[in-house]
Design a protein around this motif. Sequence first.
Motif, PDB file in Angstrom:
ATOM      1  N   ARG A 133       1.925   6.053  -7.982  1.00  0.00           N
ATOM      2  CA  ARG A 133       1.867   7.514  -7.898  1.00  0.00           C
ATOM      3  C   ARG A 133       2.968   7.991  -6.949  1.00  0.00           C
ATOM      4  O   ARG A 133       3.047   7.526  -5.803  1.00  0.00           O
TER       5      ARG A 133
ATOM      6  N   GLN B  41       4.428  11.589  -5.326  1.00  0.00           N
ATOM      7  CA  GLN B  41       4.119  12.995  -5.144  1.00  0.00           C
ATOM      8  C   GLN B  41       5.194  13.661  -4.295  1.00  0.00           C
ATOM      9  O   GLN B  41       5.372  13.307  -3.121  1.00  0.00           O
TER      10      GLN B  41
ATOM     11  N   VAL C 195       8.372  13.418  -3.994  1.00  0.00           N
ATOM     12  CA  VAL C 195       9.192  12.440  -3.274  1.00  0.00           C
ATOM     13  C   VAL C 195      10.663  12.846  -3.292  1.00  0.00           C
ATOM     14  O   VAL C 195      11.210  13.224  -4.329  1.00  0.00           O
TER      15      VAL C 195
ATOM     16  N   CYS D  86       5.177  11.174  -0.894  1.00  0.00           N
ATOM     17  CA  CYS D  86       4.367   9.959  -0.755  1.00  0.00           C
ATOM     18  C   CYS D  86       4.529   9.058  -1.969  1.00  0.00           C
ATOM     19  O   CYS D  86       4.521   9.525  -3.112  1.00  0.00           O
ATOM     20  N   VAL D  87       4.682   7.750  -1.710  1.00  0.00           N
ATOM     21  CA  VAL D  87       4.720   6.722  -2.745  1.00  0.00           C
ATOM     22  C   VAL D  87       3.505   5.829  -2.563  1.00  0.00           C
ATOM     23  O   VAL D  87       3.323   5.238  -1.498  1.00  0.00           O
ATOM     24  N   GLU D  88       2.654   5.737  -3.598  1.00  0.00           N
ATOM     25  CA  GLU D  88       1.452   4.917  -3.533  1.00  0.00           C
ATOM     26  C   GLU D  88       1.471   3.844  -4.612  1.00  0.00           C
ATOM     27  O   GLU D  88       1.896   4.098  -5.743  1.00  0.00           O
TER      28      GLU D  88
ATOM     29  N   THR E 283      -2.730   3.054  -2.507  1.00  0.00           N
ATOM     30  CA  THR E 283      -2.393   2.856  -1.096  1.00  0.00           C
ATOM     31  C   THR E 283      -0.926   3.209  -0.849  1.00  0.00           C
ATOM     32  O   THR E 283      -0.050   2.705  -1.564  1.00  0.00           O
ATOM     33  N   PRO E 284      -0.656   4.063   0.145  1.00  0.00           N
ATOM     34  CA  PRO E 284       0.750   4.381   0.438  1.00  0.00           C
ATOM     35  C   PRO E 284       1.541   3.126   0.792  1.00  0.00           C
ATOM     36  O   PRO E 284       1.021   2.213   1.443  1.00  0.00           O
TER      37      PRO E 284
ATOM     38  N   ARG F 102       4.938   1.087   6.185  1.00  0.00           N
ATOM     39  CA  ARG F 102       6.208   0.998   6.894  1.00  0.00           C
ATOM     40  C   ARG F 102       6.200  -0.117   7.933  1.00  0.00           C
ATOM     41  O   ARG F 102       7.254  -0.569   8.353  1.00  0.00           O
TER      42      ARG F 102
END
Length: 263
Positions: A10, A12, A14, A64-66, A70-71, A74
Amino acid sequence: MTDASLPAVRLQAVRLDRGRRAILSGLDLLVPGGSITAVLGPSGSGKSTLLSALTGELVPTSGCVELFGTPVPRNARALLTMRKSLGVLLQGNGLLTDLTVAENVALPLRTHTRLPEPVLQALVRMKLHAVGLLAAADAWPRELSGGMARRVALARALALDPPLMLYDEPLTGLDPIASGVITALIQRLNRSLGLTSIIVSHHVRETLPICDQVVVIANGRIVFAGVPAALESTSDPLLRQFLDGQPDGPIAFDAQVRTRDAA
């Protein structure tokens, strides 16, 4: 384990930058679990940049990248753990020339597990059998054709049984027969192993037949997301330029003049 009800990927809102320059922005995307998604676009459009965000190599400037709900982390240790759930097939294969085919496939297992040697060797044989190269286990990378080397790299990417496979230009440098073998193999493995696959490519005609979803990137954004049939029937000038290989149109062929960043 991954939750089958969650999308595999997912994105969103980005935005992805290189230095101070925005490469991609406004990215919203869902990749359903168990699907094959093609990410298409002209050379230099940002397709590999998108892959870098999925692997955690590139941190989004915003959004956000999931992966599986889960993100992408980092923290270095958490990122390493997450990457074990990713299989990545690189353009250049990345085979180590001083290791045999079997030793190349065994490398991720030796690095990330403590399996007994008989179990490890059995897994290596299984992966090579899955790509049709069990008989080449003792060969050296220099003895392989381009298509065979790509299949060995695929077996290695599958060594840790990742639920998500990322393919970076898997057909580059292959003849039509080898390309057909690789695309058929990607489709078969996706179905038989219950994988989710994302294929970054500029080989439109070879890639579309095996995909459930197509995403086209151009001019710094996603310009299409849908099923292959909708893309092939589109009358959108930008998409038609890309699909038909026309030099003139909304997609700029020449590089734009880059201005110096303000000091």
